[in-house]
Design an enzyme around this catalytic site. Sequence first.
Site, short mmCIF file in Angstrom:
data_model
loop_
_atom_site.label_atom_id
_atom_site.label_comp_id
_atom_site.label_asym_id
_atom_site.label_seq_id
_atom_site.Cartn_x
_atom_site.Cartn_y
_atom_site.Cartn_z
CE LYS A 87 45.24 30.63 31.15
NZ LYS A 87 44.78 30.36 32.54
CD GLU A 109 44.96 36.85 36.23
OE1 GLU A 109 44.12 37.78 36.30
OE2 GLU A 109 44.64 35.69 35.91
CB SER A 376 46.28 23.89 28.07
OG SER A 376 47.68 23.94 28.31
#
Lengths: 396, 275
Positions: A87, A109, A376
């Site tokens: 991210k 969010e 990830s």
Amino acid sequence: MSELKGKFGIHGGQYIPETLMNAVNELEMAYNLLKNDGQFNKELAFLLNEYAGRPSELYYAENVTKKLGGAKIYLKREDLNHTGSHKINNVLGQVLLAKKMGKKRIIAETGAGQHGVATATAATLLGMECEIFMGEEDTERQALNVFRMQLLGAKVNSVKSGTKTLKDAVSEAMREWSRRVDDTFYVLGSVMGPHPYPQIVRDFQSVISKEIKEQLMEKESVLPSTVIACVGGGSNSIGAFYNFIGDKEVELIGCEAAGKGIDTFETAATIAKGRLGIFHGMKSYFCQTENGQIAPVYSISAGLDYPGIGPEHAYLHDIKRAQYVPVTDDEAVGAFEFLSRTEGIIPAIESAHAVHYAMKIAPEMKKDAIIVVCISGRGDKDVAMIAKYKGVNINE
Amino acid sequence: MNNIRSSSVFSPFDGEKKSGNITEIFKNKKVLITYLTAGDPSLDKTENYILAMAENGADLIEIGIPFSDPVAEGKTIQDAMTRALSKKIDLDDIFNAVVNVRKKSNVPLVFMTYLNPLFSYGYEKFFKKCADTGIKGVIVPDMPFEEQDEIKAFTDKFGIVIITLIAPTSKERINTLARQAEGFVYLVSSLGVTGVRSRITTNIGNIVSEIKKLTDTPVAVGFGISTAEQAKEMAKDADGVIIGSAVVKIIAEYKENAATKLAEYVSEIKKIIQN
């Protein structure tokens, strides 16, 4: 050419209230100006390399490879990035963009909290005010990340509307953006929402496949046979796929969260179960009722617990360039434990969905085939929940 | 930076014909438009409340089609939609209610709806039913001008008006938006989502006069209006006011017994905006 703006085949678009239209137009203009700007890219590269720890390793998982007895398994270690997931790649790009646009305040969010933590981190680093929207249910199952965000100076708003999960957090962030559109920048965490977000997030995440290509070329002098990544909205997967889309011989596989199974209602597998629709600013596939109401979805993974999929993935599915497969909670938990025990790497429960599929197909593949699995994020945030899932009491 | 298409695709003749019914109600008076959510607390009551409001001075009524995730709504209308959806009503039930209202009243009706329920139902079928049941127009909060092609072929075919929303943030977009507006312009009074506000800080007069320079289509102001004073203030500058959340609040409070309260409220607002 507005008809073609932000479309991926029939998907994408800008299905948002008029109040936000100038804001997305302004964002698009600023992004188009800055994406090729030398200074902007220099600053972003500095942050990615010196602060976030890029490039991330492409690690040959020898133990896993031997145990599965087929294709060679490489892991793209996005879990080693600062804040513990992919991210940060997108967030550093967007927050830097926000700063250049003169915005003072960041909103975002979050589902599992990974995007929220990354956003809170980047906002602190670049001196911006930060508010995160997180579904009440997710604040409970990812309580540790809520406290991390607060430690980083962000305000966390618990969203109590709808199903109290990721989709409601997105809706609430959109509502908040329309309340304070002038000084506020909405850092969207996935390749979804109205144009230009799917494009911006994909561009910032495409560093993943750019590095995989270079690193594998260096180690093996070939392209991978298969790239596997988990898909909720689809940001790590589009990042892992993007620079291989033109290399037709590279198989691209996205793993959706099937929850308790695609034959149950407790699932979040959009490609398997969804239909074409319009929601959260985009046309794409969505889990929905026969009357077009957005369906409540379920996955053990808060990060994949979303009823839609990014429009570019919907397009890659339509043209059959990428394949999307459902992976259940049980299978993901099995892979979570397998990778931890075999290779000493605890993956995020999201990433464990991708690990499962590699475990499934690798034994059937030739030994000179190469699978790259995108890890990830790291699994620290999930340890307590996995213990609970297995009925282990770890109350301290 | 705005790649808004020219308005040459719109036939002015069609526009006039379609807009006729809605635009007419603005002749020689300040218009009151009220909103309620279909099925809250029940479809029988929705019919009943539409009639009560029409009889007491509402000139046009906006019927909200409930949607699970209404991103442009504040808590009041979100909750009303959740209550309506818990009744398991669908679009066919809502059309039946419209047919029932039509037997008793000619009050102009428009739908407020998000795109996905219509997309799922089928645009052709939806707009044909609108025409058949006498629905004059649609307000679609998640469809900006740039995405109107989504439904334009069908609204044109069946003579349904797409109500244009203009927001305080629209700025130079007003130029394009106002010129192609049909029926009436829905001027959003404030930033954010629907819901009652104690103060409206946008300079409505300025935006209204800017719109008026570009179009003869009447302008109604909505979002945040609840008190008689606010309505009066807004009606000074605009051709009409739109009241949503305040009506929905009355329905939420009085549930099956809101008709009298609604009648009182609507006639009070109607009276004050005329003066």
